[in-house]
Scaffold this active site. Structure first.
Site, PDB file in Angstrom:
ATOM      1  NE  ARG A  16      -3.974   2.009   2.507  1.00 16.58           N
ATOM      2  CZ  ARG A  16      -3.944   2.799   3.485  1.00 16.58           C
ATOM      3  NH1 ARG A  16      -3.093   2.572   4.456  1.00 16.58           N
ATOM      4  NH2 ARG A  16      -4.925   4.149   3.535  1.00 16.58           N
ATOM      5  CG  HIS A  69      -1.327   5.479  -0.457  1.00 18.78           C
ATOM      6  ND1 HIS A  69      -2.125   5.986   0.481  1.00 18.78           N
ATOM      7  CD2 HIS A  69      -2.042   4.394  -0.835  1.00 18.78           C
ATOM      8  CE1 HIS A  69      -3.279   5.165   0.505  1.00 18.78           C
ATOM      9  NE2 HIS A  69      -3.319   4.340  -0.497  1.00 18.78           N
ATOM     10  CG  ASP A  70       6.223   7.031  -3.352  1.00 12.14           C
ATOM     11  OD1 ASP A  70       6.262   8.203  -3.101  1.00 12.14           O
ATOM     12  OD2 ASP A  70       7.466   6.557  -3.759  1.00 12.14           O
ATOM     13  CG  ASN A  92      -1.200   8.824   2.546  1.00 13.66           C
ATOM     14  OD1 ASN A  92      -1.049   7.986   1.764  1.00 13.66           O
ATOM     15  ND2 ASN A  92      -0.402  10.049   2.398  1.00 13.66           N
ATOM     16  CG  HIS A 111      -8.112  -4.241  -2.077  1.00 10.90           C
ATOM     17  ND1 HIS A 111      -9.320  -3.380  -2.693  1.00 10.90           N
ATOM     18  CD2 HIS A 111      -7.085  -3.050  -2.105  1.00 10.90           C
ATOM     19  CE1 HIS A 111      -9.082  -2.132  -2.661  1.00 10.90           C
ATOM     20  NE2 HIS A 111      -7.921  -1.854  -2.156  1.00 10.90           N
TER      21      HIS A 111
END
Length: 319
Positions: free
Chosen positions: A60, A64-65, A92, A190
């Site tokens: 994750r 997100h980066d 975040n 996921h």
């Protein structure tokens, strides 16, 4: 840790710096730090013995980066007078185990000082988390350099919430060059990890999402009662039935109405994406193949290379 024994046997052959101006490529550190990828993987292997759930966290973290300005480790920078940390964004929430990145970076700094970027450590940790959890062994190019700033506003505005719709996910991936099949495969990440009650409250209260399997919905209502929603967010629920394994169970569960997030169920029902969910539920190797290609594409988004950015000594601060 035991890895330091290994380091002393390798350190003499792994000094130097990557050539500025070289493009992103597989084996970027072959000359400057030939054991970098092996050492990074072995360091993570030891850390996952301590906490197997960290694989999902590191995967994750990389998403997100890369989703904010590209894969440049901007997500790890602490707030300064000049910018605000991306980790302060509510989008975040739940990002954790950044100390595992710090440990891997520390080991690599001993091995090859100021050679392997934090951006590459984040990407390699995600890749290795996938493989060490039973997923494909993906070859990703390296040679990323690190951002000099963080992008709080972009993270706050652009990272997808847990309540994202099929349309919003597709609209996010399409301009970045991902096909619909690749978008579905990436959502298959996921298959690792857990979700929080607050992230699924809209599916349970005040009315139950009809796409959920009834017994599954009843269990979730017991775990996440309505009165609890506004008081805490500590209860977590596995994303699928094998949440520590990178496999295709996510798609099998989504088809059966057991998808945890709304988008999980909707991807299985939407006529644009249902066929891909069916394909991946039936064929794990097909999922692994499409996911691998899409993941490589993801980790190449808007990277800094050559003389751009820097190789940080400490992932949380610029040099």
């Amino acid at each position: 840790m035991g890895l330091f024994v290994l380091l002393f046997g390798l350190i003499l052959c792994c000094v130097g710096h990557a050539s500025a101006g070289d493009d992103l490529r597989v084996g970027f550190y072959t000359e400057s730090c030939p054991k970098a990828e092996f050492v990074a993987r072995e360091a993570l292997r030891m850390l996952l013995v301590e906490d197997p759930t960290a694989a999902a966290a590191l995967l994750r973290l990389s998403f997100h980066d890369c989703d904010v300005k590209g894969c440049d480790a901007s997500i790890l920078l602490d707030s300064t007078y000049a910018f605000r940390s991306e980790l302060e964004s509510n989008k975040n929430f739940g990002i954790r185990r950044t100390e595992f990145i710090d440990h891997i970076k520390h080991v690599l700094e001993i091995l090859c000082p100021q050679t392997v970027s934090c951006a590459d450590v984040v990407a390699l940790a995600a890749r290795d988390a996938i493989h060490l959890s039973g997923g494909p062994d993906i070859q990703i190019p390296t040679g990323r350099r690190d951002s000099l700033t963080a992008y709080f506003d972009e993270a706050d505005a652009n990272l997808r919430p847990a309540t994202a719709s099929v349309d919003s996910v597709l609209q996010d991936f399409s301009p970045k060059g991902f096909s619909m099949q690749e978008a579905v495969a990436l959502l298959g990440s996921h298959t690792l990890g857990v979700g929080h009650c607050l992230s699924i409250s809209d599916r349970l209260h005040p009315q139950t999402d009809p796409s959920m399997e009834p017994f599954f919905a009843a269990v979730l209502k017991v775990l996440c009662p309505n009165y609890f929603m506004n008081s805490s967010n500590i209860i977590v629920i596995p994303n699928d039935a094998t949440s520590l394994l990178f496999d295709n169970r996510y798609f099998i569960d989504a088809k059966a109405g057991l998808g945890l997030f709304r988008v999980d169920s909707n991807f299985a029902l939407d006529p644009r994406t249902a066929g891909f969910v069916e394909e991946f539920a039936q064929d794990k190797e097909a999922f692994f193949e499409i996911f691998s290609g899409a993941f490589v594409k993801l980790t190449k988004l808007n990277v800094l290379t050559g003389d751009m950015g820097q190789v940080r000594k400490n992932c949380h601060t610029v040099n």
